[in-house]
Design a protein around this motif. Sequence first.
Motif, PDB file in Angstrom:
ATOM      1  N   VAL A  74     -21.097   2.178   7.115  1.00 19.82           N
ATOM      2  CA  VAL A  74     -21.220   3.464   7.813  1.00 19.82           C
ATOM      3  C   VAL A  74     -20.582   4.546   6.943  1.00 19.82           C
ATOM      4  O   VAL A  74     -19.371   4.588   6.764  1.00 19.82           O
ATOM      5  N   GLU A  75     -21.396   5.407   6.405  1.00 24.01           N
ATOM      6  CA  GLU A  75     -20.871   6.479   5.544  1.00 24.01           C
ATOM      7  C   GLU A  75     -20.247   7.585   6.396  1.00 24.01           C
ATOM      8  O   GLU A  75     -20.785   7.955   7.447  1.00 24.01           O
ATOM      9  N   MET A  76     -19.122   8.080   5.905  1.00 26.55           N
ATOM     10  CA  MET A  76     -18.417   9.156   6.598  1.00 26.55           C
ATOM     11  C   MET A  76     -18.718  10.477   5.899  1.00 26.55           C
ATOM     12  O   MET A  76     -18.778  10.551   4.662  1.00 26.55           O
ATOM     13  N   LYS A  77     -18.872  11.550   6.685  1.00 24.37           N
ATOM     14  CA  LYS A  77     -19.183  12.870   6.141  1.00 24.37           C
ATOM     15  C   LYS A  77     -18.037  13.832   6.392  1.00 24.37           C
ATOM     16  O   LYS A  77     -17.270  13.668   7.339  1.00 24.37           O
ATOM     17  N   ASP A  78     -17.967  14.848   5.553  1.00 19.93           N
ATOM     18  CA  ASP A  78     -16.934  15.872   5.696  1.00 19.93           C
ATOM     19  C   ASP A  78     -17.303  16.802   6.849  1.00 19.93           C
ATOM     20  O   ASP A  78     -18.403  17.334   6.907  1.00 19.93           O
ATOM     21  N   LEU A  79     -16.377  16.973   7.773  1.00 20.96           N
ATOM     22  CA  LEU A  79     -16.633  17.822   8.938  1.00 20.96           C
ATOM     23  C   LEU A  79     -16.021  19.215   8.814  1.00 20.96           C
ATOM     24  O   LEU A  79     -16.245  20.055   9.681  1.00 20.96           O
TER      25      LEU A  79
ATOM     26  N   LYS B 256     -20.022  -3.842  11.326  1.00 23.92           N
ATOM     27  CA  LYS B 256     -20.008  -2.529  10.688  1.00 23.92           C
ATOM     28  C   LYS B 256     -18.752  -2.342   9.838  1.00 23.92           C
ATOM     29  O   LYS B 256     -17.663  -2.791  10.212  1.00 23.92           O
ATOM     30  N   VAL B 257     -18.946  -1.643   8.715  1.00 20.99           N
ATOM     31  CA  VAL B 257     -17.865  -1.423   7.752  1.00 20.99           C
ATOM     32  C   VAL B 257     -17.664   0.090   7.606  1.00 20.99           C
ATOM     33  O   VAL B 257     -18.620   0.825   7.309  1.00 20.99           O
ATOM     34  N   TYR B 258     -16.417   0.541   7.815  1.00 21.86           N
ATOM     35  CA  TYR B 258     -16.113   1.971   7.783  1.00 21.86           C
ATOM     36  C   TYR B 258     -15.133   2.267   6.648  1.00 21.86           C
ATOM     37  O   TYR B 258     -14.088   1.602   6.541  1.00 21.86           O
ATOM     38  N   PRO B 259     -15.419   3.274   5.811  1.00 17.68           N
ATOM     39  CA  PRO B 259     -14.477   3.638   4.745  1.00 17.68           C
ATOM     40  C   PRO B 259     -13.354   4.526   5.268  1.00 17.68           C
ATOM     41  O   PRO B 259     -13.545   5.314   6.197  1.00 17.68           O
TER      42      PRO B 259
ATOM     43  N   ARG C 220     -16.368   4.924  -3.637  1.00 21.94           N
ATOM     44  CA  ARG C 220     -15.243   4.083  -4.095  1.00 21.94           C
ATOM     45  C   ARG C 220     -15.081   2.849  -3.206  1.00 21.94           C
ATOM     46  O   ARG C 220     -14.815   1.756  -3.716  1.00 21.94           O
ATOM     47  N   CYS C 221     -15.238   3.004  -1.916  1.00 29.15           N
ATOM     48  CA  CYS C 221     -15.099   1.854  -1.025  1.00 29.15           C
ATOM     49  C   CYS C 221     -16.211   0.835  -1.265  1.00 29.15           C
ATOM     50  O   CYS C 221     -15.975  -0.383  -1.173  1.00 29.15           O
ATOM     51  N   ARG C 222     -17.407   1.294  -1.587  1.00 29.07           N
ATOM     52  CA  ARG C 222     -18.484   0.358  -1.925  1.00 29.07           C
ATOM     53  C   ARG C 222     -18.127  -0.429  -3.188  1.00 29.07           C
ATOM     54  O   ARG C 222     -18.377  -1.645  -3.279  1.00 29.07           O
ATOM     55  N   GLU C 223     -17.569   0.250  -4.171  1.00 28.48           N
ATOM     56  CA  GLU C 223     -17.182  -0.424  -5.417  1.00 28.48           C
ATOM     57  C   GLU C 223     -16.114  -1.487  -5.166  1.00 28.48           C
ATOM     58  O   GLU C 223     -16.192  -2.599  -5.700  1.00 28.48           O
ATOM     59  N   LEU C 224     -15.141  -1.151  -4.350  1.00 24.26           N
ATOM     60  CA  LEU C 224     -14.050  -2.084  -4.073  1.00 24.26           C
ATOM     61  C   LEU C 224     -14.544  -3.282  -3.267  1.00 24.26           C
ATOM     62  O   LEU C 224     -14.078  -4.416  -3.469  1.00 24.26           O
ATOM     63  N   LEU C 225     -15.486  -3.061  -2.354  1.00 20.71           N
ATOM     64  CA  LEU C 225     -16.067  -4.177  -1.614  1.00 20.71           C
ATOM     65  C   LEU C 225     -16.844  -5.102  -2.545  1.00 20.71           C
ATOM     66  O   LEU C 225     -16.830  -6.335  -2.372  1.00 20.71           O
TER      67      LEU C 225
ATOM     68  N   PRO D 173       0.827  -1.214   0.000  1.00 26.79           N
ATOM     69  CA  PRO D 173       0.000   0.000   0.000  1.00 26.79           C
ATOM     70  C   PRO D 173       0.859   1.261   0.000  1.00 26.79           C
ATOM     71  O   PRO D 173       2.005   1.253   0.460  1.00 26.79           O
ATOM     72  N   VAL D 174       0.283   2.333  -0.491  1.00 27.22           N
ATOM     73  CA  VAL D 174       0.920   3.653  -0.438  1.00 27.22           C
ATOM     74  C   VAL D 174      -0.073   4.617   0.193  1.00 27.22           C
ATOM     75  O   VAL D 174      -1.278   4.337   0.277  1.00 27.22           O
ATOM     76  N   ALA D 175       0.438   5.749   0.650  1.00 24.80           N
ATOM     77  CA  ALA D 175      -0.424   6.754   1.266  1.00 24.80           C
ATOM     78  C   ALA D 175      -1.460   7.233   0.253  1.00 24.80           C
ATOM     79  O   ALA D 175      -1.117   7.645  -0.856  1.00 24.80           O
ATOM     80  N   GLY D 176      -2.719   7.168   0.627  1.00 27.69           N
ATOM     81  CA  GLY D 176      -3.806   7.577  -0.246  1.00 27.69           C
ATOM     82  C   GLY D 176      -4.631   6.420  -0.768  1.00 27.69           C
ATOM     83  O   GLY D 176      -5.735   6.631  -1.284  1.00 27.69           O
ATOM     84  N   ASP D 177      -4.128   5.182  -0.641  1.00 29.23           N
ATOM     85  CA  ASP D 177      -4.919   4.034  -1.085  1.00 29.23           C
ATOM     86  C   ASP D 177      -6.188   3.920  -0.248  1.00 29.23           C
ATOM     87  O   ASP D 177      -6.197   4.217   0.955  1.00 29.23           O
ATOM     88  N   TYR D 178      -7.247   3.454  -0.883  1.00 28.68           N
ATOM     89  CA  TYR D 178      -8.506   3.274  -0.171  1.00 28.68           C
ATOM     90  C   TYR D 178      -8.442   2.014   0.699  1.00 28.68           C
ATOM     91  O   TYR D 178      -7.713   1.067   0.414  1.00 28.68           O
ATOM     92  N   ALA D 179      -9.248   2.030   1.755  1.00 24.46           N
ATOM     93  CA  ALA D 179      -9.295   0.912   2.684  1.00 24.46           C
ATOM     94  C   ALA D 179     -10.657   0.893   3.367  1.00 24.46           C
ATOM     95  O   ALA D 179     -11.369   1.908   3.409  1.00 24.46           O
ATOM     96  N   VAL D 180     -11.028  -0.267   3.888  1.00 25.51           N
ATOM     97  CA  VAL D 180     -12.221  -0.366   4.724  1.00 25.51           C
ATOM     98  C   VAL D 180     -11.820  -1.027   6.040  1.00 25.51           C
ATOM     99  O   VAL D 180     -10.887  -1.836   6.087  1.00 25.51           O
TER     100      VAL D 180
END
Length: 462
Positions: free
Chosen positions: A439-444, A355-358, A421-426, A342-349
């Motif tokens: 669990v969807e994350m929102k911009d704070l 519960k699944v968190y992006p 994107r995390c949904r697509e990868l799952l 992995p590199v910095a910026g790769d997506y992960a769950v």
Amino acid sequence: MFNLGILAIAGVGAGALYTPYPAQLVNALRSQQAPESPAPQEPQQPAVEPPPAQAPEQLPIQSTLQVTPWQPTTSFKMAEIHLPPFPPALPERVEIGNFEHINEMERGINIKSNVNFSKGSTASQDRKKKQAYQVKVSLELLTPHAAQGNDLLTANPKLNKVLSAFDTLMKDAKISPWYHKLYQYKQNRIRKNASTLSRLLDRHNYYDTDTILEIAVPNNGRKALWIQADMDVVSDGSDGDRLPDMPKKIKESEFYQPSTSYKWRKKTKTPNPLLEGWQNRLKKYKEEKNKEGIARAERVIGDLKIFSFLLAEYDSFIVVPLTVNDKGTNTRQENHLKQYRPVAGDYAVVIVDNKVYPAIVGDFGPKFKTGEASLRLCKTINAKASINSRPVSHLGVSYIIFPGTKEPENGPIDYDRLNARCRELLAELGGLGPEAEFVEMKDLLPQPKPQEQTQQDKPNNK
């Protein structure tokens, strides 16, 4: 004679108590009367030996006194006596031998002390010998093997209900060489610090990784790196564009890390809120002529002027160990590891319970430990989490990283893009099961508007 008569009578009475005729003797004594005056003295005759005693003649006893013969008791129990404990006797000489004691330190290390006294010479001679008074430290640790397949259900029994293709994924999963590398780093660190118990890797961080697996989906070629671990809290990062001010305790902290591995160029002219504090620190290092401190402060100041970083309190990211940057032992192994690195910026769950968190890979941590996430993600998983309280202590956290999925250009996390994107990868891993909850994350934080860069902010192409 009167006195002698009384004594004779008393003696006969006492002896009669032990004869079978006590009643007869008692009556005889009652019938005797003491003389009113002493009898005249008779001339002394030569002593004549008395004839042998004869059994007394049995006479009929006439008495109304009923006497029960004495019989010995068959048992006798003495009352229990409680005596105070005797003080221990002082030893007359030094005892030779072993004395063992077992205790437990705060860090979860069981200490079994074994004190062995053996015979030496005189004190003046023994005090010159290093081996006369020494401590031998022997650490005994169990090295775990990597979990595979259903072993992962021990940490989280719901995994096969969260991921529809769990059994298929586990069937073809391979243990990553990075797992063995990780435990080599742990062991080397313990060997190095074995002489200082307070610096030893504690039980929690030694047993923090259940497995590291390489997953390849046969039908679409999707690669994933699965790390099964616990979760500690990270509170690093700074960004003057999105958060121009930070609490005073963070600005003055010598432990707060202002940067993360994932970074991007500043979009506004607003200075980083931690820049001034590091500039003051640089002056102090120069006055102290601290070369190491000067070099680090200059490097941090340069980054704070040019880059923005993730904010652990507001962004959803995970930290992976630098172990995954280790190259293979040969060209073939290195070509294989590149697919999973992995590199910095790769997506992960992140999967906890059902519960699944992006998230994204936001930072790299020490080579000897795993299982860290941003304060924002930790508090979403467990509201009680803080910089002093981890959200998950057991090894029930699944970090599934998708190598090669970072966006072409770094920047603040686009949370709508993150969730989609995390949904697509799952889905490429087989999709979520019926019991899974995404669990969807929102911009704070508001996204900053780009401004014209100053000459200082422009990249140096040299």
